[in-house]
Design a protein around this motif. Structure first.
Motif, mmCIF file in Angstrom:
data_model
loop_
_atom_site.group_PDB
_atom_site.id
_atom_site.type_symbol
_atom_site.label_atom_id
_atom_site.label_comp_id
_atom_site.label_asym_id
_atom_site.label_seq_id
_atom_site.Cartn_x
_atom_site.Cartn_y
_atom_site.Cartn_z
ATOM 1 N N UNK A 227 0.834 -1.210 0.000
ATOM 2 C CA UNK A 227 0.000 0.000 0.000
ATOM 3 C C UNK A 227 0.866 1.255 0.000
ATOM 4 N N UNK A 228 1.949 1.210 0.788
ATOM 5 C CA UNK A 228 2.858 2.366 0.819
ATOM 6 C C UNK A 228 3.469 2.607 -0.558
ATOM 7 N N UNK A 229 3.861 1.512 -1.202
ATOM 8 C CA UNK A 229 4.425 1.614 -2.545
ATOM 9 C C UNK A 229 3.406 2.175 -3.523
ATOM 10 N N UNK A 230 2.168 1.680 -3.420
ATOM 11 C CA UNK A 230 1.100 2.117 -4.325
ATOM 12 C C UNK A 230 0.780 3.598 -4.105
ATOM 13 N N UNK A 231 0.580 3.970 -2.838
ATOM 14 C CA UNK A 231 0.210 5.362 -2.530
ATOM 15 C C UNK A 231 1.366 6.299 -2.901
ATOM 16 N N UNK A 232 2.577 5.928 -2.489
ATOM 17 C CA UNK A 232 3.747 6.785 -2.756
ATOM 18 C C UNK A 232 3.978 6.988 -4.242
ATOM 19 N N UNK A 233 4.023 5.870 -5.000
ATOM 20 C CA UNK A 233 4.320 6.000 -6.428
ATOM 21 C C UNK A 233 3.139 6.608 -7.176
ATOM 22 N N UNK A 234 1.901 6.294 -6.739
ATOM 23 C CA UNK A 234 0.712 6.885 -7.367
ATOM 24 C C UNK A 234 0.728 8.403 -7.213
ATOM 25 N N UNK A 235 1.027 8.859 -6.002
ATOM 26 C CA UNK A 235 1.105 10.311 -5.750
ATOM 27 C C UNK A 235 2.190 10.936 -6.614
ATOM 28 N N UNK A 236 3.324 10.241 -6.695
ATOM 29 C CA UNK A 236 4.452 10.769 -7.476
ATOM 30 C C UNK A 236 4.075 10.908 -8.944
ATOM 31 N N UNK A 237 3.378 9.917 -9.489
ATOM 32 C CA UNK A 237 3.008 9.968 -10.908
ATOM 33 C C UNK A 237 2.003 11.090 -11.166
ATOM 34 N N UNK A 238 1.083 11.279 -10.209
ATOM 35 C CA UNK A 238 0.111 12.368 -10.353
ATOM 36 C C UNK A 238 0.840 13.723 -10.330
ATOM 37 N N UNK A 239 1.763 13.859 -9.371
ATOM 38 C CA UNK A 239 2.512 15.114 -9.247
ATOM 39 C C UNK A 239 3.353 15.348 -10.495
ATOM 40 N N UNK A 240 3.944 14.275 -11.015
ATOM 41 C CA UNK A 240 4.782 14.396 -12.214
ATOM 42 C C UNK A 240 3.942 14.839 -13.414
ATOM 43 N N UNK A 241 2.746 14.266 -13.517
ATOM 44 C CA UNK A 241 1.867 14.621 -14.636
ATOM 45 C C UNK A 241 1.473 16.102 -14.540
ATOM 46 N N UNK A 242 1.146 16.538 -13.317
ATOM 47 C CA UNK A 242 0.761 17.945 -13.110
ATOM 48 C C UNK A 242 1.937 18.866 -13.462
ATOM 49 N N UNK A 243 3.130 18.469 -13.027
ATOM 50 C CA UNK A 243 4.339 19.248 -13.303
ATOM 51 C C UNK A 243 4.601 19.318 -14.805
ATOM 52 N N UNK A 244 4.427 18.176 -15.473
ATOM 53 C CA UNK A 244 4.646 18.089 -16.923
ATOM 54 C C UNK A 244 3.688 19.023 -17.674
ATOM 55 N N UNK A 245 2.394 18.953 -17.280
ATOM 56 C CA UNK A 245 1.388 19.787 -17.952
ATOM 57 C C UNK A 245 1.697 21.270 -17.743
ATOM 58 N N UNK A 246 2.147 21.593 -16.533
ATOM 59 C CA UNK A 246 2.460 22.983 -16.214
ATOM 60 C C UNK A 246 3.657 23.461 -17.044
ATOM 61 N N UNK A 247 4.723 22.654 -17.061
ATOM 62 C CA UNK A 247 5.947 23.058 -17.773
ATOM 63 C C UNK A 247 5.720 23.163 -19.278
ATOM 64 N N UNK A 248 4.834 22.301 -19.799
ATOM 65 C CA UNK A 248 4.572 22.290 -21.239
ATOM 66 C C UNK A 248 4.053 23.650 -21.716
ATOM 67 N N UNK A 249 3.274 24.274 -20.831
ATOM 68 C CA UNK A 249 2.702 25.572 -21.223
ATOM 69 C C UNK A 249 3.682 26.715 -20.947
ATOM 70 N N UNK A 250 4.664 26.472 -20.097
ATOM 71 C CA UNK A 250 5.565 27.542 -19.679
ATOM 72 C C UNK A 250 6.863 27.618 -20.487
ATOM 73 N N UNK A 251 7.344 26.442 -20.956
ATOM 74 C CA UNK A 251 8.668 26.415 -21.577
ATOM 75 C C UNK A 251 8.561 26.654 -23.079
ATOM 76 N N UNK A 252 9.389 27.557 -23.584
ATOM 77 C CA UNK A 252 9.470 27.771 -25.028
ATOM 78 C C UNK A 252 10.710 27.056 -25.537
ATOM 79 N N UNK A 253 10.485 26.068 -26.409
ATOM 80 C CA UNK A 253 11.632 25.316 -26.904
ATOM 81 C C UNK A 253 12.401 26.136 -27.938
ATOM 82 N N UNK A 254 13.696 26.119 -27.842
ATOM 83 C CA UNK A 254 14.485 26.943 -28.751
ATOM 84 C C UNK A 254 14.704 26.274 -30.108
#
Lengths: 295, 221
Positions: A227-254
């Motif tokens: 359960x710890x593995x599931x909750x920990x990694x599940x939270x991490x993947x959600x946070x990573x997805x949120x971070x990815x979506x945020x950065x996608x709109x913020x970063x201008x690729x050169x």
């Protein structure tokens, strides 16, 4: 007769009784998996970028101007026989000049005074699918260079190789973080389990004395780990997805990667990271119990 | 005694070279028998019970329980042996965060018995021990005598072949000790073999049961 119906409620009651420690463990796992996931995501996209651009590689060979035109067909036949060559096209000096004219439509002055034959004629070589790997292109380039009638070979190696080097470096970093993830998880999960065992040593002792098998005693701890593995990694993947979506709109690729659209980790990779975390935490829990379960 | 339920043959138990806790113990206990193990503190009473329950392995000699040679019993089989024996401890060993009912039910849960069967059987045992109205209460809210009765309920709920008791009256006053004693007599009368370790001479004098006296790890009578 099965003890499983008793193991599951016991797992949850154990976790309720030791809430803070379990929460801290899950958050630590989440943090480490997040870093690991981020590194994997960067590697994944760099690798994709390198793959994409590798597919567009054209090897351009410059033909010696002194080579008689009748020998060009022979040269083409030799090049076609080389391993990894899919197709070739002979671009004459005039064709090359016309291309330049089209490219510099608005600044025709640049070409003023240059004759239509100032460019050497070239052979444009397309490579086969298996040749996209840089390691395989290099031998082909050496063979082309050694052919009589070819003065130079160009294949835009620098930036493609740099991209690949960056991808390889990220892969190394990902492996290093993976190792860190492994060690941290082992340390944190095993300490949580040991702490729980210590807090509940009397209860576990009593369970042994009334005839509980190791499976009955270990079961809730392994489930807690899962359960710890599931909750920990599940939270991490959600946070990573949120971070990815945020950065996608913020970063201008050169420059040349302006049109590259990064993508999130594919479902099998996300599933693999979560499943790996669950298995790792369960294994660490089971091993941490071993010492206690020795009769 | 044709085939004893428990038999110890030349059993030794030592922890270090110089620390021998049991020395050449030979003992046969029949089915349904009530036996006192008596002796001063440190005589080896608790170790003897631990050897029978396989909490400790004997250093030398053979221990047989219901036809099983414990020397040959693998660690993974020990829980199954313990399910056929009940043990009552001086310090009760009740689990503080489980209710009376849950403490008693634990002995059956570890065997994987169905919940409905457990509920029926635990209620029956608690009723027979006068603990029915306390079943939802946590151990810390019970008196010493009540806690010991819960421990006895947990030990007998699976109808064990043998009930081992290690100073079960040690923490109780004389009145409560007599209650617990009569409880063990009742259990014995139902056919369960009882091995009762105590240093309490008064308790032994009040009954006419077989007494094995231990002193410095040896049987002296």
């Amino acid at each position: 007769m099965s003890v499983i119906p008793y193991i599951i409620p016991r797992t949850f009651s154990n976790m309720r009784g030791n809430r803070l420690s379990h929460l801290m463990t899950a958050l630590t796992i989440a943090f480490v998996v997040l870093i690991f996931g981020l590194s994997t995501l960067i590697y994944f996209n760099l690798h994709r970028l390198a793959e994409n651009y590798s597919r567009e590689i054209r090897i351009v060979t410059y033909i010696d101007p002194a080579l008689p035109p009748e020998d060009i067909e022979g040269l083409k036949a030799k090049v076609l026989k080389l391993r990894g060559v899919a197709n070739i096209r002979h671009v004459t000096s005039q064709e090359g000049y016309q291309r330049l004219v089209q490219q510099f439509q608005d600044e025709k002055d640049i070409l003023a005074g240059l004759g239509e034959d100032f460019l050497p004629s070239t052979l444009e070589i397309e490579v086969t699918g298996t040749m996209y790997n840089m390691g395989r292109i290099r031998p082909l380039v050496s063979e082309l260079t050694s052919l009589p009638g070819i003065t130079d070979v160009y294949y835009g190696k620098e930036w493609v190789e740099r991209l690949r080097q960056a991808a390889d470096f990220t892969r190394l970093i990902t492996f290093a973080i993976g190792g860190l993830f492994l060690l941290t998880t082992i340390f944190v999960v095993s300490n949580t389990i040991k702490l729980t065992i210590y807090l509940r040593r009397n209860e576990l002792e009593t369970m042994r004395l009334v005839g509980a098998t190791n499976f009955f005693i270990r079961g809730p701890f392994v489930l807690e780990g899962m359960l710890q593995g599931l909750v920990g990694s599940g939270l991490a993947m959600l946070a990573l997805f949120a971070l990815f979506e945020f950065l996608k709109t913020q970063v201008n690729f050169p420059g040349f990667i302006r049109f590259f659209s990064p993508i999130f980790l594919p479902i099998p990779v996300v599933t693999g990271i979560i499943a790996g975390s669950i298995i790792l935490c369960a294994t660490v829990s089971a091993f941490s119990m071993r010492q206690f379960l020795r009769v | 005694m044709d085939s004893p339920l428990i038999e110890l043959k030349h059993v030794y138990k030592s922890y270090e070279q110089d620390l021998t806790v049991l020395e050449d113990i030979n003992l046969r206990i029949g089915k349904g028998e009530f036996v006192f193990i008596n002796g001063p503190s440190g005589a080896g009473k608790t170790t003897l019970l631990k050897v029978i329950l396989c909490i400790e392995r004997s250093t030398k000699g053979e221990v047989w329980v219901d036809g099983i040679n414990l020397k040959r019993l693998s660690n993974s089989k020990i829980p199954y042996l313990r399910r056929r024996m009940g043990m009552v401890f001086q310090d009760f060993k009740l689990i503080e965060n489980l209710t009376v009912f849950e403490n008693v039910a634990l002995s059956m849960e570890v065997c994987g018995i169905k919940k409905s069967v457990i509920e029926q059987r635990v209620d029956q045992v608690l009723k027979s021990l006068g603990l029915e109205i306390k079943k939802r209460i946590y151990p810390r809210r019970l008196s010493g005598g009540e806690q010991q009765r819960v421990a006895v309920a947990r030990a007998v709920v699976n109808d064990p072949l043998v009930l081992l008791a290690d100073e079960p009256t040690g923490n109780l006053d004389a009145g409560r000790a007599a209650d617990i004693m009569s409880l063990f007599n009742e259990i014995s009368a139902r056919g369960t073999t009882v091995i009762f370790a105590t240093h309490n001479q008064e308790l032994i004098r009040s009954t006419a049961k077989r007494v094995i006296i231990l002193d410095q790890g040896r049987i002296v009578n």
